[in-house]
Design a protein around this motif. Structure first.
Motif, PDB file in Angstrom:
ATOM      1  N   GLU A  98       0.813  -1.212   0.000  1.00 16.65           N
ATOM      2  CA  GLU A  98       0.000   0.000   0.000  1.00 16.65           C
ATOM      3  C   GLU A  98       0.855   1.274   0.000  1.00 16.65           C
ATOM      4  OE1 GLU A  98      -2.539  -0.466   3.384  1.00 16.65           O
ATOM      5  OE2 GLU A  98      -3.558  -2.220   2.552  1.00 16.65           O
ATOM      6  N   GLY A  99       2.183   1.103   0.018  1.00 16.24           N
ATOM      7  CA  GLY A  99       3.068   2.264  -0.005  1.00 16.24           C
ATOM      8  C   GLY A  99       3.142   3.014   1.304  1.00 16.24           C
ATOM      9  N   LYS A 100       2.848   2.352   2.414  1.00 16.19           N
ATOM     10  CA  LYS A 100       2.865   3.030   3.705  1.00 16.19           C
ATOM     11  C   LYS A 100       4.292   3.172   4.217  1.00 16.19           C
ATOM     12  CE  LYS A 100      -1.729   1.769   5.416  1.00 16.19           C
ATOM     13  NZ  LYS A 100      -2.481   1.065   6.476  1.00 16.19           N
ATOM     14  N   LEU A 101       4.612   4.372   4.660  1.00 17.66           N
ATOM     15  CA  LEU A 101       5.926   4.645   5.235  1.00 17.66           C
ATOM     16  C   LEU A 101       5.848   4.439   6.740  1.00 17.66           C
ATOM     17  CD1 LEU A 101       8.508   5.660   3.644  1.00 17.66           C
ATOM     18  CD2 LEU A 101       6.354   5.847   2.410  1.00 17.66           C
ATOM     19  N   THR A 102       5.973   3.196   7.198  1.00 22.57           N
ATOM     20  CA  THR A 102       5.978   2.920   8.629  1.00 22.57           C
ATOM     21  C   THR A 102       7.404   3.025   9.155  1.00 22.57           C
ATOM     22  OG1 THR A 102       6.131   0.539   8.216  1.00 22.57           O
ATOM     23  CG2 THR A 102       3.914   1.472   8.486  1.00 22.57           C
ATOM     24  N   LEU A 103       7.562   2.941  10.471  1.00 24.24           N
ATOM     25  CA  LEU A 103       8.870   3.232  11.051  1.00 24.24           C
ATOM     26  C   LEU A 103       9.973   2.296  10.553  1.00 24.24           C
ATOM     27  CD1 LEU A 103      10.408   5.141  12.856  1.00 24.24           C
ATOM     28  CD2 LEU A 103       9.895   3.643  14.793  1.00 24.24           C
ATOM     29  N   PRO A 104       9.752   1.001  10.396  1.00 26.18           N
ATOM     30  CA  PRO A 104      10.838   0.160   9.855  1.00 26.18           C
ATOM     31  C   PRO A 104      11.341   0.644   8.499  1.00 26.18           C
ATOM     32  CG  PRO A 104       9.129  -1.223  10.799  1.00 26.18           C
ATOM     33  CD  PRO A 104       8.583   0.184  10.780  1.00 26.18           C
ATOM     34  N   VAL A 105      10.440   1.119   7.648  1.00 31.10           N
ATOM     35  CA  VAL A 105      10.850   1.643   6.343  1.00 31.10           C
ATOM     36  C   VAL A 105      11.617   2.949   6.515  1.00 31.10           C
ATOM     37  CG1 VAL A 105      10.059   2.520   4.120  1.00 31.10           C
ATOM     38  CG2 VAL A 105       8.923   0.539   5.144  1.00 31.10           C
ATOM     39  N   VAL A 106      11.102   3.829   7.354  1.00 32.20           N
ATOM     40  CA  VAL A 106      11.766   5.115   7.582  1.00 32.20           C
ATOM     41  C   VAL A 106      13.204   4.896   8.057  1.00 32.20           C
ATOM     42  CG1 VAL A 106      11.773   7.194   9.029  1.00 32.20           C
ATOM     43  CG2 VAL A 106       9.623   6.364   8.038  1.00 32.20           C
ATOM     44  N   LEU A 107      13.399   3.959   8.983  1.00 34.07           N
ATOM     45  CA  LEU A 107      14.731   3.702   9.521  1.00 34.07           C
ATOM     46  C   LEU A 107      15.638   3.040   8.489  1.00 34.07           C
ATOM     47  CD1 LEU A 107      13.785   2.491  13.121  1.00 34.07           C
ATOM     48  CD2 LEU A 107      14.591   4.757  12.422  1.00 34.07           C
ATOM     49  N   ALA A 108      15.081   2.107   7.718  1.00 32.65           N
ATOM     50  CA  ALA A 108      15.881   1.443   6.681  1.00 32.65           C
ATOM     51  C   ALA A 108      16.283   2.432   5.596  1.00 32.65           C
ATOM     52  CB  ALA A 108      15.102   0.271   6.087  1.00 32.65           C
ATOM     53  N   PHE A 109      15.368   3.312   5.232  1.00 28.19           N
ATOM     54  CA  PHE A 109      15.670   4.306   4.195  1.00 28.19           C
ATOM     55  C   PHE A 109      16.763   5.262   4.662  1.00 28.19           C
ATOM     56  CE2 PHE A 109      15.107   8.382   2.052  1.00 28.19           C
ATOM     57  CZ  PHE A 109      15.016   8.004   0.723  1.00 28.19           C
ATOM     58  N   SER A 110      16.634   5.731   5.902  1.00 32.02           N
ATOM     59  CA  SER A 110      17.610   6.714   6.397  1.00 32.02           C
ATOM     60  C   SER A 110      18.997   6.097   6.534  1.00 32.02           C
ATOM     61  CB  SER A 110      17.155   7.286   7.745  1.00 32.02           C
ATOM     62  OG  SER A 110      17.139   6.284   8.741  1.00 32.02           O
TER      63      SER A 110
END
Length: 333
Positions: free
Chosen positions: A242-254
């Motif tokens: 669904e393209g949700k930016l949850t915290l695991p994604v935010v941390l992995a991206f950063s």
């Protein structure tokens, strides 16, 4: 093979048993107040109300009322109002997210369509306010109406951040505090209000609920990338698809390099998801410790939730509420 029930189920079962009589009344109120001569309303409302939720929020209202000394009839009516607010937000969420599953079965919007789901959600919001007016407390009306407004703000903030890999951890925490934790806090706080508890107890249970809600949602974020469908009630990777930016994604991206960030932009911003992208996303999260870091943040909130109850005398209700924090955090991940 170990067949013992998970500790978190035992804690929630114990808390539910402590308020079982009041919870039965809550269920009666819900069934009564979702009725309407417009046939589709009770049909759709009944479908989502019966879809397997554990009634955690109304149970918290009842438990906090008991913790603060209430033994009257007001708490079940307001616990039903809390559940109507929660159910309305679920209906609206699934439409906004275009979800086709809710707790492992077809979502209401998948069966009945988007327009009926939105309108029945509005109906349930209205019913919740009728229950508040019937209670007659301006404090209760203030608390639950403010929570409802905050939830709506959280929905809009999440929509604005949707598919945006530039979302920061601070913004994401702001989203979940509004979308999830605000209702947890309000549910607990109105329990103290109907008990006529002192201001410090009211604030203590509100803080307990907010911190519990934060921990609950952060663990949900982790579970979406690690839990079995049977335990979670939905397929793994729903948030990712669904393209949700949850915290695991935010941390992995950063924490990622430019190649990894390009992957996140393609999958989440452009919604160009290919065969093994979910597995790769999970691998990136594990590479950067994003799932473990999210769990650790949840544990910090959980510790704050438990500490919020320190001002209450030790007893079955207080101790069981603290155990329910473990129910929300120590799920399989």
């Amino acid at each position: 093979m170990d067949q013992r029930p998970p500790a978190e189920e035992t804690a929630l079962d114990r808390l539910t048993a402590l308020v079982a009589g009041d919870l039965a009344t809550v269920n009666e109120v819900i069934l009564d107040r979702m009725q309407s001569p417009v046939e589709l309303i009770p049909q759709l409302a009944g479908y989502i109300v019966a879809s397997g939720g554990k009634r955690l929020r109304p149970v918290l209202t009842l438990a906090c009322a008991r913790l603060c000394g209430h033994d009257g009839s007001r708490a079940p009516m307001l616990a039903a109002a809390v559940e109507f607010i929660h159910t309305a937000t679920l209906l609206h969420d699934d439409v906004v997210d275009e979800s086709d599953l809710r707790r492992g079965q077809a979502s209401a919007n998948e069966i009945f369509g988007n327009k009926p789901s939105v309108l029945v959600g509005d109906f349930l919001f209205a019913r919740s306010f009728q229950l508040m007016v019937q209670d007659g407390s301006l404090d209760v009306l203030r608390i639950l109406s403010e929570a409802s407004a905050v939830i709506a703000e959280g929905e809009v903030l999440q929509l604005a951040a949707s598919n945006d890999t530039g979302t920061t951890e601070a913004t994401y925490l702001q989203v979940i505090e509004a979308k999830t934790a605000a209702l947890f806090g309000a549910a607990c706080q109105v329990g103290a209000v109907v008990a006529g508890a002192p201001a410090e107890y009211e604030e203590a249970v509100r803080s307990f609920g907010v911190k519990l809600g934060m921990a609950f949602q952060l663990i949900d974020d982790v579970l979406d990338y690690s839990a079995l469908q049977a335990r979670l009630g939905k397929t793994i990777g729903d948030d990712f698809r669904e393209g949700k930016l949850t915290l695991p994604v935010v941390l992995a991206f950063s924490g990622g390099d430019e190649t990894e960030r390009t992957f996140w932009r393609r999958t989440l911003e452009e919604q160009d998801i290919r065969g093994d992208d979910l597995d790769h996303a999970i691998a990136l999260m594990r590479r950067h410790g994003a799932l473990d870091a999210t769990v650790e943040r949840a544990r910090l909130y959980a510790a704050q939730a438990r500490a919020a109850l320190d001002g209450f005398a030790p007893g079955t209700m207080r101790d069981t509420l603290r155990d329910v924090v473990d129910f929300c955090v120590d799920r399989d991940y």
